[in-house]
Scaffold this motif. Sequence first.
Motif, PDB file in Angstrom:
ATOM      1  N   LEU A 219      92.753  62.046  34.919  1.00  0.00           N
ATOM      2  CA  LEU A 219      92.788  61.896  36.445  1.00  0.00           C
ATOM      3  C   LEU A 219      91.607  60.840  36.438  1.00  0.00           C
ATOM      4  O   LEU A 219      90.465  61.107  36.007  1.00  0.00           O
ATOM      5  CB  LEU A 219      92.470  62.987  37.272  1.00  0.00           C
ATOM      6  N   SER A 220      91.902  59.611  37.140  1.00  0.00           N
ATOM      7  CA  SER A 220      90.909  58.767  37.443  1.00  0.00           C
ATOM      8  C   SER A 220      90.916  58.023  38.756  1.00  0.00           C
ATOM      9  O   SER A 220      92.159  58.144  39.347  1.00  0.00           O
ATOM     10  CB  SER A 220      90.749  57.755  36.295  1.00  0.00           C
ATOM     11  N   PHE A 221      90.037  57.209  39.147  1.00  0.00           N
ATOM     12  CA  PHE A 221      90.238  56.506  40.309  1.00  0.00           C
ATOM     13  C   PHE A 221      89.366  55.147  40.161  1.00  0.00           C
ATOM     14  O   PHE A 221      88.544  54.894  39.604  1.00  0.00           O
ATOM     15  CB  PHE A 221      89.656  57.082  41.414  1.00  0.00           C
ATOM     16  N   LYS A 222      89.995  53.994  40.647  1.00  0.00           N
ATOM     17  CA  LYS A 222      89.414  52.789  40.713  1.00  0.00           C
ATOM     18  C   LYS A 222      89.610  52.074  41.824  1.00  0.00           C
ATOM     19  O   LYS A 222      90.660  51.843  42.467  1.00  0.00           O
ATOM     20  CB  LYS A 222      89.919  51.773  39.646  1.00  0.00           C
ATOM     21  N   ILE A 259      87.850  67.089  44.084  1.00  0.00           N
ATOM     22  CA  ILE A 259      88.525  68.451  44.225  1.00  0.00           C
ATOM     23  C   ILE A 259      89.572  68.811  43.145  1.00  0.00           C
ATOM     24  O   ILE A 259      89.972  69.846  42.757  1.00  0.00           O
ATOM     25  CB  ILE A 259      89.275  68.697  45.640  1.00  0.00           C
ATOM     26  N   CYS A 260      90.336  67.718  42.506  1.00  0.00           N
ATOM     27  CA  CYS A 260      91.164  67.775  41.731  1.00  0.00           C
ATOM     28  C   CYS A 260      90.479  68.535  40.204  1.00  0.00           C
ATOM     29  O   CYS A 260      90.591  69.415  39.631  1.00  0.00           O
ATOM     30  CB  CYS A 260      92.029  66.473  41.232  1.00  0.00           C
ATOM     31  N   VAL A 261      89.248  67.637  40.050  1.00  0.00           N
ATOM     32  CA  VAL A 261      88.521  68.149  38.884  1.00  0.00           C
ATOM     33  C   VAL A 261      87.989  69.666  39.085  1.00  0.00           C
ATOM     34  O   VAL A 261      88.207  70.389  38.149  1.00  0.00           O
ATOM     35  CB  VAL A 261      87.068  67.408  38.869  1.00  0.00           C
ATOM     36  N   GLU A 262      87.587  70.079  40.106  1.00  0.00           N
ATOM     37  CA  GLU A 262      87.120  71.670  40.490  1.00  0.00           C
ATOM     38  C   GLU A 262      88.351  72.345  40.366  1.00  0.00           C
ATOM     39  O   GLU A 262      88.336  73.545  39.884  1.00  0.00           O
ATOM     40  CB  GLU A 262      86.652  71.524  42.017  1.00  0.00           C
ATOM     41  N   PHE A 288      79.905  63.710  38.225  1.00  0.00           N
ATOM     42  CA  PHE A 288      80.257  64.863  39.030  1.00  0.00           C
ATOM     43  C   PHE A 288      81.062  65.721  37.846  1.00  0.00           C
ATOM     44  O   PHE A 288      81.801  65.417  37.052  1.00  0.00           O
ATOM     45  CB  PHE A 288      81.190  64.446  40.173  1.00  0.00           C
ATOM     46  N   ARG A 289      80.486  67.190  38.272  1.00  0.00           N
ATOM     47  CA  ARG A 289      81.406  68.191  37.395  1.00  0.00           C
ATOM     48  C   ARG A 289      81.481  69.386  38.258  1.00  0.00           C
ATOM     49  O   ARG A 289      80.901  69.601  39.178  1.00  0.00           O
ATOM     50  CB  ARG A 289      80.768  68.520  36.030  1.00  0.00           C
ATOM     51  N   PHE A 290      82.490  70.303  37.884  1.00  0.00           N
ATOM     52  CA  PHE A 290      82.452  71.599  38.506  1.00  0.00           C
ATOM     53  C   PHE A 290      81.537  72.632  38.196  1.00  0.00           C
ATOM     54  O   PHE A 290      80.761  72.515  36.989  1.00  0.00           O
ATOM     55  CB  PHE A 290      83.837  72.269  38.012  1.00  0.00           C
ATOM     56  N   SER A 291      80.889  73.071  39.493  1.00  0.00           N
ATOM     57  CA  SER A 291      79.699  74.125  39.159  1.00  0.00           C
ATOM     58  C   SER A 291      80.268  75.329  39.513  1.00  0.00           C
ATOM     59  O   SER A 291      80.597  75.394  40.849  1.00  0.00           O
ATOM     60  CB  SER A 291      78.488  73.608  40.071  1.00  0.00           C
ATOM     61  N   GLY A 292      80.094  76.405  39.109  1.00  0.00           N
ATOM     62  CA  GLY A 292      80.370  77.881  39.483  1.00  0.00           C
ATOM     63  C   GLY A 292      81.152  78.309  38.451  1.00  0.00           C
ATOM     64  O   GLY A 292      81.165  78.047  37.282  1.00  0.00           O
TER      65      GLY A 292
END
Length: 871
Positions: A219-222, A259-262, A288-292
Amino acid sequence: LWLLLCLQRAPGKVLFDLVCAHLNLIEGDYFGLEFQDQRKMTVWLDLLKPTLKQIRRPKNTILRFVVKFFPPDHSQLLEELTRYLFALQIKHDLACGRLTCNESSAALLVSHIVQSEIGDFDEVQCKQHLLNNKYIPEQDALMDKIIEYHRKHVGQTPAESDYQLLEIARRLEMYGVRLYPAKDREGTKLSLAVAHSGVLVFQGHTKINAFNWSKVRKLSFKRKRFLIKLRPDLNQSNCQDTLEFMMGSRDCCKVFWKICVEYHAFFRLFEEPKPKPKPVLFTRGSSFRFSGRTQRQVIDYVKDSEFKKVPFERSPQHSESPSAGQVMVNGQKQSLSLGQSPDRRQPSPLTSPLLTDAGFVRTDDEDEVRRKRFPTDKAYFIAKELLTTERTYLKDLEVITSFQKSVGKDEAMPDSLRNLIFANFEPVYKFHETFLNDVEQRLAQWEGRSNAHIKGDYQRVGDVMLKNIQGLKLLTAHLQKHSEALLELERTCRSSRRLEGLCRDFELQKVCYLPLNIFFLRPLHRLMHYKQILERLCKHYPPTHDDFRASRAALADISEMVVQLHGTLIKMENFQKLLELKKDLTGVEDLAIPGREFIRLGCLSKLSGKGLQQRMFFLFNDVLMYTSRGMTASNQFKVNGQLPLYGMTIRESEDEWGVPHSFTLFGQRQSVVVAASSASEMEKWVEDIKMAIELADKCNGSSAEILSSSFTDSKSPEESSADQESEDDLSASRTSLERQTPHRGNTTVHVCWHRNTSVSMVDFSVALENQLSGNLLRKFKNSNGWQKLWVVFTNFSLFFYKTHQDEFPLASLPLLGYSITVPSESENIHKDYVFKLHFKSHVYYFRSESEYSFERYSTNTNLILNKMVYL
């Protein structure tokens, strides 16, 4: 001021942890803090970044504590407080129109909210409450329907309401969905969303596509473009590799991407991803990365922790507006019943949704054409039953091979156990693949899909069965090892909590539609099926028939195998049932002790100082246990007492106590008065208890003496006779969640509880050894047309599939308590071979393709449900 400054400079996690601590919330990882940033976009508080860098104007910013991650099954939420907060989120989503549903579902939801807030039904109070409170946008038009449903919820507690609310809500298409506006390449307006399973695409409020995590490569965005790169599909040559969606801005893309990454990390990973090393010179892409903690870590933490739980107490019920409390820390209560059709009164643990009218082809006439085209000989339909049940049997074997492949890879499973399962199930599975292929070819020839039927050479099946049963006899050694595999698996699970957890997780998968250990016994049950099929075939054929000799020889061979393995089957069925009951009970050390035999379980009313109270009783050959239903995530029953059978006497006592169908059990240390729901139920219990007492007396009560000390020795005779236990004991004795596991609520024990009935070990054996599969047409009481379904009848339930190729059932209908009849003239069912299943107000019509299958379903249903109803 100093604390405020510290919080602003500290990472967002500090503030979030303070909120969870204030709420005494253990499973806080499912939630998040959201707010509007300076661009007026709703975003989540990043737990790694300093709060000050995210919230530029603290005085003007409102942080809302809301659900962030919606699990597919609310039984994975182990704390009542967590389920309460989820229920509040659902209530808010209904009120603001985010959670959409049809009118019947909306009325049902609101009726349970009202039950939670004002208690049991009072017409004047209910109407006034609905006039003063707005729960859904179109509430006034549904007032009468809401009142009608509320009338049916007498006795439902707030905790039960939360549980049932989530049970219904999780089945709605918009459950947990947060829509992000987008367009496809053609400019069509769409919305994107993310769920536990992957990325979803909506048009309006209708889901039109879904990309499972297993199919997504990246998943990515440009800039404004959100990109989904898919894994190549080997079955499709023209498969599109990358999907592109246009969103409102780069910021919108980034918010949705984060939010998709998380979501992916929380539901798919076993542990929190480690941070990437910082580059020396240049950075590329987002850091950015998921934390928790991930969901798996949360579940394991709650189970393994020995924290002292603070009892969860609800705030006083409101009759003010439902918006009081708002969304910030949603300070309200919620209620709900059932999980699907609004006219039901049974709680949702009994039934998965019984399939809606949508999505099924209606077939009123196609079976008429089929009947005229296909053979009408009874032998053909017997052969077809062999085919349909063989398909289901092969699917059941696939559950074991799937278990071996998924769980067997883990180091928690010893090599010896892994090899034992693989070496003895794989050959059986391969053999039955060939067997099924032979039967399919023969049926195709029989039905005229080749020229062979003209000569009549293939209008038989005994020769096919004889050849394959002779091959099956060579696998007898493997069949004998299946019980050993089940025993070894149980022993290993006792010593390895990790393997126990892996087995439990696998059992919660949809493909495992029955308790896992039942599948280990399927090969032995299948021998019984073959014997029954061949007995019917030999009974049908005259001795002069070409197929009679082969059928009789096959019957002799399979009967020899059944005799050889029947003793093992009886022992293993009892062992399997003890293991299954162990999951349903709490408060007993070891249920599956050597020599113990299960006899009957079911509902009886127990007379105590508070009057008659519903209890579940479990009768074994050495002890009678009585339990109360616990309000836990696992829906287990708590053992309140054990009555050793040695020296016990039984006496009918209806006249003595003035209670219909009552009898008294006189033990050496305790006497108990119980009442059955009917004269027939009382007769079954009294007969089985007398038999069990005789067995215990013959064994001189050796095991009963050991059992009696754990529950009854601590009571004085006066306390025992008065029996002070009550529903309050359910919460008082719980000290940790160590053994509370997500557990299905539609087990036979729970069905008996809700239907107020009982079943015996003999009933279980008959239900498992008499299985049917095949296509049926199904019709609801008030629906138009018929729906064609693949139906598997086993373990007291009907399991519904679209086709026989489906991996798991779409829904199920437990039949305990149901009656089977034929429709009356007034019901206007002008079709052949229709039988009717009904329980209270629940009515279903099923239409079979032939007189033979009609008789098989009606006879088997009557046999298993023990209903002497003339068809």
